[in-house]
Design a protein around this motif. Structure first.
Motif, mmCIF file in Angstrom:
data_model
loop_
_atom_site.group_PDB
_atom_site.id
_atom_site.type_symbol
_atom_site.label_atom_id
_atom_site.label_comp_id
_atom_site.label_asym_id
_atom_site.label_seq_id
_atom_site.Cartn_x
_atom_site.Cartn_y
_atom_site.Cartn_z
ATOM 1 N N ASP A 102 0.825 -1.203 0.000
ATOM 2 C CA ASP A 102 0.000 0.000 0.000
ATOM 3 C C ASP A 102 0.860 1.255 0.000
ATOM 4 N N ARG A 106 0.521 3.888 -3.006
ATOM 5 C CA ARG A 106 0.137 5.269 -2.708
ATOM 6 C C ARG A 106 1.126 6.254 -3.320
ATOM 7 N N ASP A 162 0.872 -3.093 7.220
ATOM 8 C CA ASP A 162 0.608 -3.030 5.777
ATOM 9 C C ASP A 162 0.841 -4.405 5.150
ATOM 10 N N GLN A 165 -3.977 -9.329 2.547
ATOM 11 C CA GLN A 165 -5.368 -9.132 2.158
ATOM 12 C C GLN A 165 -6.175 -10.417 2.327
ATOM 13 N N GLN A 213 -6.641 1.046 3.007
ATOM 14 C CA GLN A 213 -5.742 1.027 1.852
ATOM 15 C C GLN A 213 -6.333 1.832 0.703
ATOM 16 N N ASP A 214 -5.479 2.248 -0.222
ATOM 17 C CA ASP A 214 -5.906 3.018 -1.386
ATOM 18 C C ASP A 214 -6.498 2.054 -2.407
ATOM 19 N N GLU A 215 -7.813 1.944 -2.439
ATOM 20 C CA GLU A 215 -8.474 0.969 -3.302
ATOM 21 C C GLU A 215 -8.513 1.403 -4.763
ATOM 22 N N ASP A 218 -5.341 -0.861 -5.771
ATOM 23 C CA ASP A 218 -5.216 -2.295 -5.507
ATOM 24 C C ASP A 218 -6.489 -2.821 -4.884
#
Length: 271
Positions: A102, A106, A162, A165, A213-215, A218
């Motif tokens: 992540d 980012r 971090d 998933q 997280q920055d969807e 990912d």
């Protein structure tokens, strides 16, 4: 400007699904990543070490929005091959290469935004990629739900690092977490687990985004191959969050879940 979309393509079916929904998109392949280009799209081949050239090509093509789709391994970067723009970015990239995915993703989004491009999520530019709250297949047992809750909690605990998933739990025992090797490696590892360690349970695979997280960069993805891997691992089902995981080839996924007497539990927020 034309509000044109560029698809930065990794491996898998997702880039082609997005391309089919965006016939005017610029399709960008990356040198060293095996991706078949779709017919009818303008193409650009990019290099990790020549980002300045990529930015120039996208601007020249009228690109305003960028979507990252598909799997890409972490690159091996050679500063001697970098153009001026990439060389200027290299210290920032190097600083996050040893961190979680992540953090790196980012930074990539930040760099593209600094260059004037809007980074969007795959679900923003192709409809029907995720599922609403539902349960497909058999009804999860009480033990399945306990195992799913524990796997979910394990993933919450790992947020600070971090990491991960996905996680697999059977009979209350954690059989594995997904690391940089990915889902397939996790499920192959679980397949080798002695049955007595499962405490008599089939086990559950939970796949979800890391909280926060920055969807855009990912979004976790499952598909028919995931179902087959779950079967090979001897597990009883999969749990994902509604709207938070891309499900490729949904009709085939549903057919396989029912055929193998599994469940796919799509949870709502707070479930």
């Amino acid at each position: 400007m034309t509000d044109r979309l560029a698809i930065i393509a990794g491996t898998g079916d997702l880039p082609h699904r997005i391309a089919a929904s965006n016939p005017g998109a610029l399709f960008v392949t990356i040198k060293g990543v095996e991706v078949a280009a779709p017919d009818g799209h303008d193409l650009v081949e990019a290099s990790y070490e020549k980002l300045g050239a990529l930015f120039k090509s996208m601007r020249g093509a009228g690109v305003e929005r960028v979507v990252f789709a598909g799997k890409v391994d972490r690159p091996k970067l050679n500063p001697l091959r970098m153009d001026r723009v990439t060389l200027g970015l290299f210290p920032r990239v190097k600083a996050v290469l040893g961190k979680g995915d992540d953090a790196l993703l980012r930074l990539i989004a930040e760099v593209f935004e600094e260059q004037g491009f809007q980074v969007v999520a795959a679900t923003d530019v192709a409809h029907g990629l995720s599922l609403d709250v539902t349960t497909i297949g058999r009804t999860p047992s009480a033990q399945d739900r306990v195992d799913a809750d524990r796997a979910w909690s394990i993933l919450d605990t790992l947020v600070r690092e971090d990491l991960a998933q996905g996680a697999v739990v059977a009979g209350g025992q954690c059989l594995g977490i997904e690391t940089i090797q990915g889902t397939d490696s996790l499920l192959r590892f679980v397949a080798e687990t002695p049955e007595h360690l499962k405490q008599g349970a089939r086990g559950v695979f939970v796949k979800r985004p890391k909280p926060g997280q920055d969807e855009r960069m990912d979004i976790p993805t499952i598909g028919p191959s995931t179902i087959e891997a779950v079967v090979q691992a001897g597990l009883g089902g999969i749990v994902i969050p509604a709207g938070g995981v891309i499900v490729m080839d949904q009709d085939q996924v549903e057919r396989l879940v029912r055929e193998y007497d599994l469940f796919l539990d799509v949870r709502g927020a707070g479930a």
